[in-house]
Design an enzyme around this catalytic site. Structure first.
Site, PDB file in Angstrom:
ATOM      1  CB  THR A  11       6.967  -5.026  -9.211  1.00 48.90           C
ATOM      2  OG1 THR A  11       6.314  -4.450 -10.000  1.00 48.90           O
ATOM      3  CG2 THR A  11       8.070  -5.705  -9.986  1.00 48.90           C
ATOM      4  CE  LYS A  94      15.093   1.903  -4.791  1.00 48.62           C
ATOM      5  NZ  LYS A  94      14.783   1.570  -6.404  1.00 48.62           N
ATOM      6  CD  GLU A 118      21.438  -7.556   0.798  1.00 44.09           C
ATOM      7  OE1 GLU A 118      22.108  -7.929   1.854  1.00 44.09           O
ATOM      8  OE2 GLU A 118      22.178  -7.121  -0.093  1.00 44.09           O
ATOM      9  CB  ILE A 125      23.552  -7.763  -5.957  1.00 50.37           C
ATOM     10  CG1 ILE A 125      23.476  -7.632  -7.758  1.00 50.37           C
ATOM     11  CG2 ILE A 125      25.325  -8.170  -5.935  1.00 50.37           C
ATOM     12  CD1 ILE A 125      23.922  -6.547  -8.475  1.00 50.37           C
ATOM     13  CD  GLU A 178       8.636   3.426 -12.958  1.00 46.24           C
ATOM     14  OE1 GLU A 178       7.391   3.641 -13.090  1.00 46.24           O
ATOM     15  OE2 GLU A 178       8.902   2.357 -12.220  1.00 46.24           O
ATOM     16  CG  ASP A 189      16.974   4.151  -8.572  1.00 47.27           C
ATOM     17  OD1 ASP A 189      16.247   3.711  -7.534  1.00 47.27           O
ATOM     18  OD2 ASP A 189      17.715   3.320  -9.204  1.00 47.27           O
ATOM     19  CE  LYS A 193      18.799   1.322  -6.768  1.00 47.63           C
ATOM     20  NZ  LYS A 193      18.491   0.828  -8.051  1.00 47.63           N
TER      21      LYS A 193
HETATM   22  N1  NAP Z   1      10.452  -3.051  -9.164  1.00 48.48           N
HETATM   23  C1  NAP Z   1      11.780  -3.419  -8.686  1.00 48.48           C
HETATM   24  O1  NAP Z   1      12.371  -4.038  -9.619  1.00 48.48           O
HETATM   25  C2  NAP Z   1      12.463  -2.688  -7.492  1.00 48.48           C
HETATM   26  C3  NAP Z   1      13.841  -3.091  -7.286  1.00 48.48           C
HETATM   27  C4  NAP Z   1      14.442  -2.637  -6.161  1.00 48.48           C
HETATM   28  C5  NAP Z   1      13.775  -1.983  -5.473  1.00 48.48           C
HETATM   29  N2  NAP Z   1      12.454  -1.611  -5.268  1.00 48.48           N
HETATM   30  C6  NAP Z   1      11.568  -0.895  -4.601  1.00 48.48           C
HETATM   31  O2  NAP Z   1      10.470  -1.621  -3.872  1.00 48.48           O
HETATM   32  C7  NAP Z   1       9.454  -0.672  -3.572  1.00 48.48           C
HETATM   33  C8  NAP Z   1       8.189  -1.316  -4.500  1.00 48.48           C
HETATM   34  O3  NAP Z   1       8.508  -1.404  -5.807  1.00 48.48           O
HETATM   35  P1  NAP Z   1       7.427  -2.141  -6.590  1.00 48.48           P
HETATM   36  O4  NAP Z   1       8.170  -1.835  -7.942  1.00 48.48           O
HETATM   37  O5  NAP Z   1       7.058  -3.429  -6.359  1.00 48.48           O
HETATM   38  O6  NAP Z   1       6.221  -0.949  -6.926  1.00 48.48           O
HETATM   39  P2  NAP Z   1       4.910  -1.177  -7.149  1.00 48.48           P
HETATM   40  O7  NAP Z   1       4.604  -2.138  -8.238  1.00 48.48           O
HETATM   41  O8  NAP Z   1       4.098   0.074  -7.735  1.00 48.48           O
HETATM   42  O9  NAP Z   1       4.103  -2.100  -5.678  1.00 48.48           O
HETATM   43  C9  NAP Z   1       3.769  -0.999  -4.842  1.00 48.48           C
HETATM   44  C10 NAP Z   1       2.476  -1.636  -4.148  1.00 48.48           C
HETATM   45  O10 NAP Z   1       2.032  -0.984  -3.091  1.00 48.48           O
HETATM   46  C11 NAP Z   1       0.808  -0.552  -3.080  1.00 48.48           C
HETATM   47  N3  NAP Z   1       0.430   0.449  -2.140  1.00 48.48           N
HETATM   48  C12 NAP Z   1       0.901   1.838  -2.687  1.00 48.48           C
HETATM   49  N4  NAP Z   1       0.380   2.397  -1.405  1.00 48.48           N
HETATM   50  C13 NAP Z   1      -0.228   1.662  -0.613  1.00 48.48           C
HETATM   51  C14 NAP Z   1      -0.702   1.900   0.746  1.00 48.48           C
HETATM   52  N5  NAP Z   1      -0.874   3.087   1.237  1.00 48.48           N
HETATM   53  N6  NAP Z   1      -1.247   1.006   1.320  1.00 48.48           N
HETATM   54  C15 NAP Z   1      -1.161  -0.214   0.657  1.00 48.48           C
HETATM   55  N7  NAP Z   1      -0.653  -0.496  -0.144  1.00 48.48           N
HETATM   56  C16 NAP Z   1      -0.093   0.570  -1.176  1.00 48.48           C
HETATM   57  C17 NAP Z   1       0.802  -0.420  -4.474  1.00 48.48           C
HETATM   58  O11 NAP Z   1      -0.838  -0.269  -4.876  1.00 48.48           O
HETATM   59  P3  NAP Z   1      -1.259   0.442  -6.148  1.00 48.48           P
HETATM   60  O12 NAP Z   1      -0.663  -0.025  -7.317  1.00 48.48           O
HETATM   61  O13 NAP Z   1      -2.862   0.408  -6.140  1.00 48.48           O
HETATM   62  O14 NAP Z   1      -0.790   1.944  -5.925  1.00 48.48           O
HETATM   63  C18 NAP Z   1       1.198  -1.572  -5.011  1.00 48.48           C
HETATM   64  O15 NAP Z   1       0.513  -2.478  -5.179  1.00 48.48           O
HETATM   65  C19 NAP Z   1       9.956   0.639  -3.972  1.00 48.48           C
HETATM   66  O16 NAP Z   1      10.561   1.328  -3.011  1.00 48.48           O
HETATM   67  C20 NAP Z   1      10.751   0.254  -5.116  1.00 48.48           C
HETATM   68  O17 NAP Z   1      12.008   1.591  -5.162  1.00 48.48           O
HETATM   69  C21 NAP Z   1      11.775  -1.928  -6.714  1.00 48.48           C
END
Ligand code: NAP
Length: 338
Positions: A11, A94, A118, A125, A178, A189, A193
């Site tokens: 994402t 985080k 950030e 924000i 989720e 979570d 933060k």
């Molecule tokens: N989503 C939000 O709105 C949001 C907001 C603030 C902070 N965050 C933080 O940002 C981070 C990412 O969140 P997200 O929502 O983007 O998660 P996500 O959609 O699950 O994206 C993570 C990506 O990394 C890949 N990945 C996982 N393990 C890997 C590895 N060993 N090598 C290479 N790629 C790998 C995943 O592949 P697979 O799908 O194949 O596992 C997926 O494509 C998290 O720490 C989350 O807490 C997210």
């Protein structure tokens, strides 16, 4: 042109690519140069995407990496590898910042690059940079924040009369929660933060494990009815109290005159109190692809303006905090009042 790599095309990672592509003109004005995504790394086999971190960290063209994989491993190992080679890392992770932020920040300083996060608190924000740069002269006595959009969405719906299970199901159907919502609804979570925020303003490292944590699963429609009768609402807050060095995540009663009262749905709101500036309020989207990615790219721009230098993120020297119990609830009351 500044070449960057994205680790994890999920994402946030795909959002980073989109922000860089779509706002190239704005980025050029801010940076004085173009950003170019040279590599994307993911675990999946996708055309044009690499699977081997060594291809990225061995390329002298790469100056900044965005770590948007999440989780501790391999994010920790990859971040460590990059920083040791003088490549700055910007992250939304985080969990990693809470667990290894101090160590990784010290490695960045040693290798004349930066570790910025950030996007890890408050999504889009611009909170951490503002605290770091614009509030350095302030003695901050309290931070109170609605830091989890999923919980806030559920509580907003409960205020409108739904019970917890119905509000959670609806949040899941709309993609705001989720399938396994425990990290959100149990408050973990938010705990990560508020621990990062408390560390940033106190100069001591508060870790997630030290945060007293209560989620939203025991809140009932009757609790909302009683709160409403007193002109209040119930919000899940992360609160840092400088006076007795304590941090908590818990549902709080918030008066309708308080600015956090009107922070509804998936929005986040954070209120700081500084001894000179008085109250400051931050409001915006605490999650989501583009808002979160925008915060990551703001870090990339800062790193790209400071290649060969370390940006002091105020984490590298933090010693563990002595954490006390948060002031207790009044006897017989289910919630504290903000
Ligand atoms: N989503 C939000 O709105 C949001 C907001 C603030 C902070 N965050 C933080 O940002 C981070 C990412 O969140 P997200 O929502 O983007 O998660 P996500 O959609 O699950 O994206 C993570 C990506 O990394 C890949 N990945 C996982 N393990 C890997 C590895 N060993 N090598 C290479 N790629 C790998 C995943 O592949 P697979 O799908 O194949 O596992 C997926 O494509 C998290 O720490 C989350 O807490 C997210």
């Amino acid at each position: 042109m500044i070449n960057v790599a994205i680790l994890g095309l999920g994402t946030v990672g795909s959002g980073v690519a989109e922000v860089i592509e779509q706002n190239q003109n704005e980025i050029k004005k801010a940076l004085g140069d173009n950003l170019h995504v040279k590599y994307i790394l993911d675990i999946r086999d996708i055309p044009g995407v690499v699977n081997d971190i060594n291809i990225i960290v061995n390329d002298p063209d790469i100056k900044v990496i965005c770590e948007t994989m999440g989780g501790k491993e391999p994010a920790y190992t990859y971040t460590h590898l990059a920083l040791e080679r003088g490549i700055s890392v910007c992250t939304s992770n985080k969990e990693l910042v809470d667990a290894y932020g101090v160590e990784l920040s010290a490695i960045a300083r040693e290798h004349h690059c930066s570790y910025l996060f950030e996007a890890s608190v408050g999504g889009g924000i611009p909170l951490l940079r503002t605290i770091r740069e614009a509030c350095g002269q302030e003695k901050i006595s309290q931070i109170a924040g609605i830091l989890n959009g999923t919980c806030n969405y559920i509580l907003t719906n409960m205020k409108a009369g739904k019970d917890f299970a119905t509000a959670l199901k609806e949040a899941q159907e709309k993609g705001f929660a989720e399938r396994n919502p425990a990290a959100d609804v149990e408050g973990h979570d938010t705990a990560r933060k508020i621990a990062i925020l408390a560390s940033l303003v106190s100069g001591k490292k508060f870790s997630y494990e030290q945060v007293e944590c209560e989620g939203i699963t025991n809140i009932t429609p009757e609790d909302f009815a009683q709160a409403e009768a007193k002109g209040m609402s119930i919000k899940l807050l992360g609160v840092y109290n400088a006076e007795n060095s304590s941090v908590i995540v818990a549902p709080f009663l918030v008066k309708n005159s308080h600015p956090l009262y009107n922070v509804n749905d998936v929005f986040n709101g954070v209120m700081l109190h500084g001894n000179m500036v008085d109250n400051l309020m931050f409001y915006g989207r605490g999650a989501g692809k583009l808002p979160t990615a925008s915060a990551v790219v703001s870090d990339v721009i800062e790193c790209a303006k400071n290649i060969g230098k370390n940006i002091n993120n105020k984490f590298a020297d933090l010693a563990p905090a002595n954490v006390n119990k948060f002031p207790a609830k009044n006897p017989g009351e289910k919630f504290r009042t903000l």
